[in-house]
Structures are given as C-alpha cells and as structure tokens.
Design an enzyme around this catalytic site. Sequence first.
Site, short mmCIF file in Angstrom:
data_model
loop_
_atom_site.label_atom_id
_atom_site.label_comp_id
_atom_site.label_asym_id
_atom_site.label_seq_id
_atom_site.Cartn_x
_atom_site.Cartn_y
_atom_site.Cartn_z
N SER A 71 2.58 -5.07 3.00
CA SER A 71 3.44 -5.23 2.29
C SER A 71 3.57 -6.04 1.55
CB SER A 71 4.88 -5.27 3.97
OG SER A 71 5.42 -5.75 2.75
N TYR A 101 6.42 -9.10 12.36
CA TYR A 101 6.82 -7.80 12.17
C TYR A 101 5.82 -8.13 10.91
CZ TYR A 101 6.28 -4.52 8.30
OH TYR A 101 6.20 -3.51 6.90
N LYS A 142 1.13 -7.20 9.41
CA LYS A 142 0.31 -6.92 7.97
C LYS A 142 -0.64 -8.55 7.50
CE LYS A 142 3.07 -2.93 7.78
NZ LYS A 142 2.69 -1.56 7.08
P1 NAD Z 1 8.56 5.24 9.09
O1 NAD Z 1 9.42 4.30 10.21
O2 NAD Z 1 10.04 5.88 7.94
O3 NAD Z 1 7.67 6.01 8.72
C1 NAD Z 1 6.57 5.26 9.86
C2 NAD Z 1 6.18 6.57 11.06
O4 NAD Z 1 5.12 6.34 11.54
C3 NAD Z 1 6.98 7.32 11.80
O5 NAD Z 1 7.60 8.56 11.51
C4 NAD Z 1 7.25 6.91 13.48
O6 NAD Z 1 7.27 7.98 14.12
C5 NAD Z 1 5.32 7.13 13.06
N1 NAD Z 1 4.44 6.20 14.05
C6 NAD Z 1 4.67 4.60 14.15
N2 NAD Z 1 4.48 4.88 15.20
C7 NAD Z 1 3.35 5.33 15.37
C8 NAD Z 1 2.33 6.05 16.42
N3 NAD Z 1 1.74 4.63 16.86
N4 NAD Z 1 0.97 6.76 16.35
C9 NAD Z 1 1.84 8.29 15.50
N5 NAD Z 1 3.27 7.42 14.97
C10 NAD Z 1 3.87 6.74 14.96
O7 NAD Z 1 8.41 3.64 8.01
P2 NAD Z 1 7.91 3.75 6.27
O8 NAD Z 1 9.13 3.07 5.63
O9 NAD Z 1 7.70 4.77 5.26
O10 NAD Z 1 6.56 2.38 6.68
C11 NAD Z 1 5.46 3.12 5.96
C12 NAD Z 1 4.28 2.37 6.38
O11 NAD Z 1 5.37 1.45 5.57
C13 NAD Z 1 4.80 1.29 8.02
O12 NAD Z 1 3.69 0.86 7.74
C14 NAD Z 1 5.61 0.19 7.15
O13 NAD Z 1 5.07 -1.44 7.73
C15 NAD Z 1 5.16 0.09 5.94
N6 NAD Z 1 5.72 -0.65 4.95
C16 NAD Z 1 7.02 -0.63 4.43
C17 NAD Z 1 8.22 -0.92 3.70
C18 NAD Z 1 9.26 -0.15 3.49
O14 NAD Z 1 10.52 -1.19 3.88
N7 NAD Z 1 9.54 0.92 4.02
C19 NAD Z 1 7.81 -1.61 2.83
C20 NAD Z 1 6.18 -2.30 3.06
C21 NAD Z 1 5.24 -1.93 3.58
C1 WQD Z 2 16.96 -7.02 0.67
C2 WQD Z 2 18.78 -7.56 -0.11
C3 WQD Z 2 18.25 -8.97 1.63
C4 WQD Z 2 20.76 -6.13 3.58
C5 WQD Z 2 12.29 -6.21 3.97
C6 WQD Z 2 10.88 -6.49 5.13
C7 WQD Z 2 10.02 -6.42 4.54
C8 WQD Z 2 9.33 -4.63 3.85
C9 WQD Z 2 10.88 -4.15 3.00
C10 WQD Z 2 8.05 -3.97 5.26
C11 WQD Z 2 18.27 -8.92 0.22
C12 WQD Z 2 19.80 -8.27 1.03
C13 WQD Z 2 20.20 -6.68 2.84
C14 WQD Z 2 22.20 -6.39 3.64
C15 WQD Z 2 21.95 -8.07 2.06
N1 WQD Z 2 10.03 -3.92 4.59
N2 WQD Z 2 20.93 -7.94 2.16
N3 WQD Z 2 22.71 -7.13 2.99
O1 WQD Z 2 14.45 -8.11 3.20
O2 WQD Z 2 13.49 -7.78 1.17
O3 WQD Z 2 11.84 -6.88 2.98
O4 WQD Z 2 11.85 -4.78 3.92
O5 WQD Z 2 7.26 -4.04 4.94
O6 WQD Z 2 8.65 -7.12 4.74
O7 WQD Z 2 10.99 -7.74 4.67
O8 WQD Z 2 14.70 -6.16 2.72
O9 WQD Z 2 16.29 -4.67 1.99
O10 WQD Z 2 16.64 -6.38 4.04
O11 WQD Z 2 17.04 -6.41 1.81
O12 WQD Z 2 22.99 -8.76 1.67
O13 WQD Z 2 23.18 -5.69 4.91
O14 WQD Z 2 19.01 -7.53 -0.16
O15 WQD Z 2 19.24 -10.64 1.29
O16 WQD Z 2 18.03 -10.24 -0.66
P1 WQD Z 2 14.12 -7.38 2.17
P2 WQD Z 2 15.80 -5.70 2.70
#
Ligand code: NAD
Ligand code: WQD
Length: 330
Positions: free
Chosen positions: A124, A148, A152
């Site tokens: 991330s 969280y 990572k």
């Molecule tokens: P999500 O929660 O929609 O998907 C994750 C899936 O993993 C879910 O279906 C959950 O049931 C499953 N899971 C969790 N722990 C598990 C375990 N121990 N065993 C088996 N299954 C398990 O999340 P997403 O948005 O699809 O994110 C996927 C990956 O990408 C995550 O590692 C997340 O940290 C990373 N990521 C997401 C974002 C984002 O903003 N969505 C940003 C950066 C990184």
């Molecule tokens: C985006 C912008 C908020 C909600 C997070 C995790 C990051 C990654 C992606 C997993 C910011 C603003 C948000 C609201 C708002 N996930 N905001 N009102 O914080 O950039 O990233 O998700 O790895 O690790 O930290 O994403 O969608 O929460 O926020 O004004 O109700 O929207 O302040 O500027 P963020 P976000």
Amino acid sequence: MQILVTGGLGFIGSHTALLLKEAGHDVVIVDNLSNSKLDVLQRIKKISNVDYKFYKADVTDEAKMKEIFARNKFDGIIHFAGLKAVSESISKPLEYYYNNVVSTLCLIKCALEYNVERFVFSSSATVYGENDSPLKEDMKLGLTTNPYGETKVINEKILRDVSVAYPHMAISLLRYFNPIGAHPSGLLGEAPNGLPNNLMPFITQVASNKIKSLKVFGNDYETVDGTGVRDYIHVMDLAKGHIKALENIKIGVNVYNLGTGKGTSVLELINAFEKINNIKIPYEIVERRKGDVAACFADATKAYKELGWKAELTIEDMVRDAWNFEKDYK
Ligand code: NAD
Ligand code: WQD
C-alpha cells in the site's frame, strides 16, 4: 499458469481473479469470507461464464493451506488476503498483526515447500508515510500511523528477507494507491460491512440515502482547494496491473507503485460524482482526520517502463462505475 489468489472474493481480488481467467490462467481462490460474501463467487462465474475453484479457508491455518498446496500445482501466488480498515486496526492491533503477518508467513512456508516461485503481494502507498508526493518506489519508507500500515511495512521486510535467503524466489511488492470504481457490469464492486472507512463508498452510500451526508475531513490543507488529494485508481486498471506484474515477474524483490500519477481532491471527486451521475451529495466540512496527509499520489513511471502497464480509466469512469454497482447492490 495456475494461480492461487488469496482473498480472491474481496474487492480487488475478485476483479483480478476475473481478469486472470480472461488472460488464460487457471485460478484457485482461497478466502475465509471475513470481509466478503460467497455470492461474489457466483457473480464472477456469471460474468465470465466459467468455473472457479474455491476453498473457504483461513490463510493463517498452516495445516489447511498445506493440504491445498498438496492438492494443486501452483505456478504463482497473489496474496490479497488481509484486514484493511485503518481505524479498526487501532482498536484491534493484535488481530491485524496476527492475520496480516501470519498469513504471509504461512504462504511463504507453503511456497517454499511446494516449489512455487512467483509471489505477488498487496502492499500500500501507506508505507510512504509523510513523504512528499509524487512518491517513488526507491524512497525511504515513512513512519506509519496505524497498525494496518505497519503490517504492510513488516510484510515488505519479511519478503525482502525471504528473497535474500531464497534467491530463486520472484517477489513483487505492489503498492496500491486509492482503488475505487467497480466492474462495468455492475455485478462486482466494493461492498464494505457497516459504515465505510473510505471516501468513495461513503459517497455512494450518501447517494443511495443509506447515509445522510458526507463529512469532508479538512479544507485547510495546502492543496488545490484545501481538501485532501489522493491518487484514485480504477479497480479494473489495478486488476490489470496484477496480470502484468505476474507475467513479467523477475527474480528477487521488485516494488511497483500502482497508481495513475494524478491527484484528485475530495471536492473534485464529489463534483465529478455529482456531474456524471446527476446526483447531489450533501456534505459538511469538519476537522482534519488524524493521520491524514495533504497529498498522496504516485510516480507511476516504473510500472510502465518495466511491466508495460499504466492506468487508463479516468475519474469519470471511476465515479460512474462505482455508482452503477452501488445503485443496484442488494
Ligand atoms: P477486501 O477486504 O475487500 O478483500 C480481502 C479479502 O481477504 C476478503 O475477501 C477477506 O474475506 C479475505 N481475508 C482476510 N483475511 C483472510 C485470511 N486470514 N484468510 C483468508 N481470507 C482472508 O480488501 P481489498 O480492498 O480487496 O484489499 C485486498 C488487499 O489489498 C489487502 O491486503 C489490502 O490491505 C490491500 N490494499 C487495499 C487497498 C484499498 O484501498 N482497498 C489499498 C492498498 C492495499
Ligand atoms: C481519501 C480522502 C480523507 C472519508 C486509505 C488507507 C490507505 C489505503 C487506501 C489500504 C482523504 C477524505 C475520507 C470521508 C473525507 N488502504 N475523506 N471524508 O486515507 O487516502 O487511504 O485507503 O492500504 O492505507 O489509509 O483513503 O478513502 O479514507 O480518504 O473527507 O468520509 O478522503 O481525508 O483526504 P486514504 P480514504
């Protein structure tokens, strides 16, 4: 290739599983359904008209994972499974460290035992902490502000150490920026349990009257209009990035930003949503959210140069597809 997709019923994993099949790969999904529903499996089958092998299993369950590795012959692993809610990670640090770290340890142990040499990890942009954007892969990592984010950083470190000890392994660390949007069919998208944590699902739930109004966290940042700037990326582009990362994976550890390279402010995202979908989003400006940075966007040139991948869809595509999914989602 036969690819193990952990967390393959989640938001990003489900879109990637679909595109892997379309690209001609065989897909095996493992998910414990902690943040997804079995229904997603039916939806990806419906879209692609093919079957997916699925195991309901927890990736931290080493014995079960070994059984799954013994029964299949994987050529690669994409490890999405993880817990991802920033605020929840502050109140439940042990769950986050255990789930997100032990899952990777288990998978790597299985990969080594069953000779699976390709490993793609969902990292991330959060690992950059307060570094100034545009963020580049070779920057020193920043300080994380929540468990969280720290999981990572720890996972990246573990995978680097694995690469030193087992130099035949090919590992890609993909640092995602802010994935939003949905599959154009409207059948797959982001369906968070409870109150959304992220901006886009919050906007779509305000649009569908599930939530009354949006809180904009601060309008006094040094940005184009004072609100936070992020690099929103369409989940379909992100999913394509995984296929490219897997097909072009190299021995050692390689890090890639998966972002568009462009920043969009909170107000710009709201405006785009209102304009494209013709729906008003009521909002109020409130205090800044703790731990937020003013701007976070990628330098996305490395993925283009080395993987031949770049994001193609626009903010307009993202807000249209996000709403197209939410409006009919039951
Ligand atoms: P999500 O929660 O929609 O998907 C994750 C899936 O993993 C879910 O279906 C959950 O049931 C499953 N899971 C969790 N722990 C598990 C375990 N121990 N065993 C088996 N299954 C398990 O999340 P997403 O948005 O699809 O994110 C996927 C990956 O990408 C995550 O590692 C997340 O940290 C990373 N990521 C997401 C974002 C984002 O903003 N969505 C940003 C950066 C990184
Ligand atoms: C985006 C912008 C908020 C909600 C997070 C995790 C990051 C990654 C992606 C997993 C910011 C603003 C948000 C609201 C708002 N996930 N905001 N009102 O914080 O950039 O990233 O998700 O790895 O690790 O930290 O994403 O969608 O929460 O926020 O004004 O109700 O929207 O302040 O500027 P963020 P976000």
